[in-house]
Structure formats: structure tokens, C-alpha cells
Design a protein around this motif. Sequence first.
Motif, PDB file in Angstrom:
ATOM      1  N   ILE A  99      76.998  67.038 127.290  1.00 59.75           N
ATOM      2  CA  ILE A  99      77.489  67.117 125.913  1.00 59.75           C
ATOM      3  C   ILE A  99      78.872  67.754 125.912  1.00 59.75           C
ATOM      4  O   ILE A  99      79.050  68.887 126.355  1.00 59.75           O
ATOM      5  CB  ILE A  99      76.549  67.939 125.016  1.00 59.75           C
ATOM      6  CG1 ILE A  99      75.148  67.319 124.983  1.00 59.75           C
ATOM      7  CG2 ILE A  99      77.111  68.025 123.599  1.00 59.75           C
ATOM      8  CD1 ILE A  99      74.150  68.111 124.160  1.00 59.75           C
ATOM      9  N   THR A 100      79.846  67.008 125.416  1.00 65.82           N
ATOM     10  CA  THR A 100      81.210  67.516 125.267  1.00 65.82           C
ATOM     11  C   THR A 100      81.608  67.398 123.806  1.00 65.82           C
ATOM     12  O   THR A 100      81.384  66.353 123.181  1.00 65.82           O
ATOM     13  CB  THR A 100      82.202  66.724 126.127  1.00 65.82           C
ATOM     14  OG1 THR A 100      81.791  66.773 127.494  1.00 65.82           O
ATOM     15  CG2 THR A 100      83.607  67.295 125.998  1.00 65.82           C
ATOM     16  N   VAL A 101      82.183  68.451 123.258  1.00 62.66           N
ATOM     17  CA  VAL A 101      82.565  68.472 121.851  1.00 62.66           C
ATOM     18  C   VAL A 101      84.080  68.622 121.733  1.00 62.66           C
ATOM     19  O   VAL A 101      84.683  69.473 122.387  1.00 62.66           O
ATOM     20  CB  VAL A 101      81.871  69.624 121.097  1.00 62.66           C
ATOM     21  CG1 VAL A 101      82.351  69.676 119.647  1.00 62.66           C
ATOM     22  CG2 VAL A 101      80.358  69.461 121.140  1.00 62.66           C
TER      23      VAL A 101
ATOM     24  N   GLU B  80      70.429  67.335 121.946  1.00 62.41           N
ATOM     25  CA  GLU B  80      70.126  68.209 123.090  1.00 62.41           C
ATOM     26  C   GLU B  80      69.013  67.615 123.944  1.00 62.41           C
ATOM     27  O   GLU B  80      69.114  67.577 125.180  1.00 62.41           O
ATOM     28  CB  GLU B  80      69.714  69.593 122.594  1.00 62.41           C
ATOM     29  CG  GLU B  80      70.858  70.440 122.062  1.00 62.41           C
ATOM     30  CD  GLU B  80      70.369  71.769 121.505  1.00 62.41           C
ATOM     31  OE1 GLU B  80      71.196  72.677 121.348  1.00 62.41           O
ATOM     32  OE2 GLU B  80      69.157  71.901 121.211  1.00 62.41           O
TER      33      GLU B  80
ATOM     34  N   ASP C 122      79.710  68.150 131.648  1.00 61.20           N
ATOM     35  CA  ASP C 122      78.396  68.391 131.071  1.00 61.20           C
ATOM     36  C   ASP C 122      77.970  67.180 130.244  1.00 61.20           C
ATOM     37  O   ASP C 122      78.814  66.425 129.744  1.00 61.20           O
ATOM     38  CB  ASP C 122      78.431  69.639 130.176  1.00 61.20           C
ATOM     39  CG  ASP C 122      78.866  70.879 130.949  1.00 61.20           C
ATOM     40  OD1 ASP C 122      78.030  71.423 131.683  1.00 61.20           O
ATOM     41  OD2 ASP C 122      80.044  71.277 130.803  1.00 61.20           O
TER      42      ASP C 122
ATOM     43  N   ALA D 189      76.856  72.906 125.624  1.00 63.63           N
ATOM     44  CA  ALA D 189      77.913  71.972 125.231  1.00 63.63           C
ATOM     45  C   ALA D 189      79.275  72.534 125.640  1.00 63.63           C
ATOM     46  O   ALA D 189      79.557  73.713 125.429  1.00 63.63           O
ATOM     47  CB  ALA D 189      77.877  71.721 123.739  1.00 63.63           C
ATOM     48  N   LYS D 190      80.100  71.682 126.205  1.00 61.54           N
ATOM     49  CA  LYS D 190      81.464  72.070 126.549  1.00 61.54           C
ATOM     50  C   LYS D 190      82.362  71.732 125.366  1.00 61.54           C
ATOM     51  O   LYS D 190      82.393  70.582 124.908  1.00 61.54           O
ATOM     52  CB  LYS D 190      81.943  71.314 127.790  1.00 61.54           C
ATOM     53  CG  LYS D 190      83.359  71.662 128.234  1.00 61.54           C
ATOM     54  CD  LYS D 190      83.729  70.885 129.493  1.00 61.54           C
ATOM     55  CE  LYS D 190      85.106  71.279 130.001  1.00 61.54           C
ATOM     56  NZ  LYS D 190      85.464  70.537 131.239  1.00 61.54           N
TER      57      LYS D 190
END
Length: 286
Positions: free
Chosen positions: A50-52, A225, A48, A250-251
Amino acid sequence: MIYLSQFIFPSVEREEHYLNFIKETCYTTVYPFQILTEHNVHTLNFDDPITVLYGGNGSGKTTALNVIAEKLVLKRDSLYNRTNFFGKFVDMCEYYLERELPSFSRIITSDDVFDFMLNLRSLNEGIDNKRESLFENYQNLKHSSFQLKSIDDYEKLVEINLARSKTKSEYVRRQLKSNVREHSNGESAYMYFTDKMKENGLYLLDEPENSLSPERQQELACFLEESARFFGCQFIIATHSPFLLSMKNAKIYNLDEEQMRVSKWTNLPNVRVYYDFFKRHEGEFE
């Protein structure tokens, strides 16, 4: 947009093989070895935009970001903690790109933001000192009995006429450039992020919530985002801010687990602490 699709850290076996090879040395630390393997962090898949990376102090999330940034040769502003083993660890890592990495991609750390704000403070102190000097100069010019005697004196006459035609504050504002203190620390920190990020790039952010108020954290979450959705950016973020953890789609990798796994943001311990606290005081908000 996905640029980095996968990053692979050394396995436990590779680490042990290397550490056995150097065990007779006199080094007291082998950082970053044995940090990520403690939580079985081996492969990160970036499916994805956005990865956290979520986790407390010592979980390895900052280490992971620094290793990724070093391996990809990303731009950065501040130095970071390296050891004699950092280069060897990075050499053992592998990665896969979905597409060519833009040259302006970078890592942004809390140290970058703090250094930026300290530079602003230093600049402001210089402006403050100049302002005091201009106040004194204004008084001298205002009451000057200067008379033009030659063309060489023209600039001096212009300065005197300016002082006489303006109030003290108008004179000083005209002589000074805009003072960066017009922005608070939080506003300056937020501007640092937005100024450093361009369209279509990969950005690694290490605890960006530092120096940001809850309101600014929400603004940053919205900015990230929209940058991911509309402007082709990919983000890998180390954070424990509930506002950033709640970003849509977000993953989230939970590095606090004994075995790292993907988690829903509402199930994370840090978020549950906030939830339980406000639930206990729910009646006070009515």
C-alpha cells in the motif's frame, strides 16, 4: 504482493529540453509537464503493498495516478483530462515491474464512482415510472370482468388471477426486479470498489473517500488492508482522508512538501487539523 516496484517521471532537465523545443507553439498549457517537478517528484518506489500519495489540490497526486495508469495501460471506466502533451509526457516515463501485471488491474477514480451512482439513479427513475404503471395496471386487473374465450387469452387470465390473489405491494414487487435504491449512495459507492477489485491485482485509487461517510471510509480502509495482506493486491492511493492515511504499513509520500518525502501519517497537516480540533473539544466528549 508487489507488481509495480518503481515509476520514474521525466526529470527537470528532460522537461526543460522538450519545452524549449516547443516554446514557439501557440499552446496555453503544457499539462502535465511542470506539475510533478514543482514538488521534485521524480521517482516513486513501491516497496510496500500500500502506497499513499498525500497532498492538497494541485499537488499532482491525481496527475501522477493518471500518468501511471496510462503508462501501464490499466483499465478505467471514465474519461479524464488529457491535453495534447499528455502522450509525450507518458512516453518519457519509465517503470519497473516485480512480476507480470494482471490484465484486470485498473485505476478507479471518483468520476467512476459518480458515474456509477448517476447510472443507478437513472435506473431507479425508470423503475419508479414502471412501478406507477404497475399500480394502475393492478387496479384495472383487480376489477376486470374478463372471461376466458380461447387459449390465446390464457396469459391474460393468469395475470388477472395473480392480481386478485396478491396485495398491491406484493403484485408490484413480483413484477419488478430488485430496486437498487435499497442501498444508500455511500453503500453503493463502497460496493463499487469491492466489486471492481479481484485478488492478486494492482489498483490505483484516486480519492476513494469521496461519497463515503467516515464509517464507510474506515470499512474501505479495512478492506484494502486485508486485500493487500491476504489476497495479493497492491494499491497506490491518492487521498487526504485520515482514515485511509492511517492504514497499517502504508508508505505515504507527502507531495505538499517543497521536496516530496515519506512521512508518518500522524505528522501530516490534514490529520493534525483533525487532531487539534478534537483536542480543543475533548472535554465535550466526556
